[in-house]
Design a protein around this motif. Structure first.
Motif, PDB file in Angstrom:
ATOM      1  N   UNK A   1       0.835  -1.193   0.000  1.00  0.00           N
ATOM      2  CA  UNK A   1       0.000   0.000   0.000  1.00  0.00           C
ATOM      3  C   UNK A   1       0.869   1.242   0.000  1.00  0.00           C
ATOM      4  N   UNK A   2       0.360   2.307  -0.615  1.00  0.00           N
ATOM      5  CA  UNK A   2       1.063   3.584  -0.678  1.00  0.00           C
ATOM      6  C   UNK A   2       0.743   4.418   0.553  1.00  0.00           C
ATOM      7  N   UNK A   3       1.702   5.268   0.939  1.00  0.00           N
ATOM      8  CA  UNK A   3       1.522   6.141   2.085  1.00  0.00           C
ATOM      9  C   UNK A   3       1.351   7.566   1.591  1.00  0.00           C
ATOM     10  N   UNK A   4       0.195   8.155   1.840  1.00  0.00           N
ATOM     11  CA  UNK A   4      -0.093   9.493   1.316  1.00  0.00           C
ATOM     12  C   UNK A   4       0.624  10.582   2.117  1.00  0.00           C
ATOM     13  N   UNK A   5       1.202  10.261   3.267  1.00  0.00           N
ATOM     14  CA  UNK A   5       1.920  11.248   4.075  1.00  0.00           C
ATOM     15  C   UNK A   5       3.420  11.211   3.805  1.00  0.00           C
ATOM     16  N   UNK A   6       3.810  10.670   2.672  1.00  0.00           N
ATOM     17  CA  UNK A   6       5.223  10.484   2.353  1.00  0.00           C
ATOM     18  C   UNK A   6       5.928  11.823   2.125  1.00  0.00           C
ATOM     19  N   UNK A   7       7.184  11.989   2.593  1.00  0.00           N
ATOM     20  CA  UNK A   7       7.928  13.225   2.340  1.00  0.00           C
ATOM     21  C   UNK A   7       8.158  13.442   0.849  1.00  0.00           C
ATOM     22  N   UNK A   8       8.368  14.676   0.457  1.00  0.00           N
ATOM     23  CA  UNK A   8       8.632  15.007  -0.941  1.00  0.00           C
ATOM     24  C   UNK A   8       9.896  14.300  -1.417  1.00  0.00           C
ATOM     25  N   UNK A   9       9.878  13.861  -2.685  1.00  0.00           N
ATOM     26  CA  UNK A   9      11.004  13.156  -3.318  1.00  0.00           C
ATOM     27  C   UNK A   9      11.284  11.797  -2.683  1.00  0.00           C
ATOM     28  N   UNK A  10      10.291  11.248  -2.011  1.00  0.00           N
ATOM     29  CA  UNK A  10      10.433   9.917  -1.414  1.00  0.00           C
ATOM     30  C   UNK A  10       9.266   9.040  -1.848  1.00  0.00           C
TER      31      UNK A  10
END
Length: 262
Positions: A22-31
Motif C-alpha cells: 500500500x502507498x503512504x499518502x503522508x510520504x515526504x517530498x522526493x520519497x
C-alpha cells in the motif's frame, strides 16, 4: 480454469494484494513510501538535505539515492521502529554522519555501500548486527576495524578492492555467522593463518569472484557453506577441507568449468 472462475479468484485475492503493498499518502517530498507485508519502507531520491516528516513508524529507510552531506541524529531518533538504514557513504569525513549515540533498540542493519571510504566506518551505532560496506576502496582490511561493533553476525564486504586481511581483524566479532567477500582481489595469501581463530560461530562464507587458486584451508570448524565460484580453482584436494568437517554446501565452479575432486 475458466475466465469467470479466474476473475473470481483475482477478485478474492485483491484484498490480500492491497494489504501486502500500500502507498503512504503522508510520504515526504522526493520519497516513495510503501507498506509491504506489514513493513513500512521509505526510499528517497535526489535529496540534498535530510528529509522532513518521515513517518515515525518507518521500518526501512533508504537514502542511497540522495546526495546528503550531513545526516542529523535528531530526526532519526524519532523513528522508534527503524530496523534497517541505508545511505550512500559520499564523504570520508565521518562527522557528517556520527550515529554512535543513536538509540534505536530495533535498528539492526546499516548499509553504507557505494562510497569512497578507505576504511570501515567507526561512528555507526555499536549494537548493529548486520553491516554492509560494499563498493568502497578498502584495499587492506585493518586490525581493529570492527572493535566498535561486537554484535555483528552478518558482514558484507563485496566489491571493496580488498587485497589483504590483517591478522586479528576479525577477532572483535566472535558472533559472526555470515561473511561475504564477493568481487574483490583476494588470493590464498591474503588470509593470515590465524585470521579466523576467534570466529567459531561462522557458518557461511562467500569468496565469489576473487583471485583464489586454492581454497582457504584455515576456515573454522563451524562453517557449513562456502562459495568459491568465479575463482581460478581447478582442483579440490581432500585435505583442503580438514578444518571444516561440518561443510554441507560447496560451490566451486569458474565459468561453468567442472572442478576435479582429488
Amino acid at each position: 480454469m475458466s475466465f469467470r472462475r479466474f476473475s473470481c479468484f483475482l477478485y478474492m485475492l485483491c484484498p490480500f494484494i492491497v494489504q501486502a503493498v500500500t502507498k503512504d499518502i503522508t510520504c515526504p517530498a522526493s520519497c516513495e513510501c510503501e507498506t509491504i507485508f506489514g513493513a513500512k519502507e521509505v526510499d528517497c531520491y535526489n535529496l540534498t538535505d535530510f528529509p522532513s516528516n518521515i513517518p515515525e513508524d518507518t521500518n526501512y529507510l533508504d537514502l542511497s539515492g540522495c546526495n546528503i552531506f550531513h545526516i542529523p541524529i535528531q530526526p532519526l531518533e524519532k523513528l522508534f521502529k527503524l530496523q534497517r538504514f541505508a545511505f550512500q557513504e559520499i564523504n570520508t569525513n565521518e562527522d557528517n554522519y556520527n550515529l554512535r549515540a543513536l538509540n534505536l533498540p530495533l535498528l539492526n542493519e546499516i548499509v553504507v555501500d557505494g562510497g569512497v571510504s578507505t576504511s570501515i566506518p567507526q561512528l555507526l551505532p555499536p549494537y548493529i548486527s548486520t553491516l554492509s560496506v560494499a563498493e568502497n576502496n578498502l584495499g587492506t582490511l585493518k586490525s581493529g576495524s570492527f572493535r566498535n561493533y561486537p554484535n555483528l553476525d552478518s558482514l558484507f564486504l563485496s566489491d571493496c578492492m580488498l587485497t589483504k586481511l590483517e591478522s586479528g581483524v576479525l577477532d572483535d566479532i566472535p558472533s559472526l555467522s555470515l561473511l561475504q567477500f564477493n568481487d574483490n582481489n583476494l588470493n590464498e595469501d591474503s588470509f593470515p593463518l590465524d585470521v579466523f581463530k576467534k570466529n567459531q560461530a561462522l557458518e557461511s562464507v562467500s569468496f565469489f569472484d576473487n583471485e583464489l587458486k586454492h581454497v582457504v584451508s584455515n576456515l573454522p570448524s563451524s562453517v557449513t557453506s562456502v562459495d568459491y565460484s568465479g575463482n581460478a580453482i581447478f582442483e579440490l584436494r581432500a585435505y583442503d577441507f580438514k578444518s571444516t568437517p561440518k561443510l554441507i554446501y560447496l560451490s566451486s565452479t569458474k565459468y561453468g568449468m567442472k572442478i576435479t575432486v582429488m
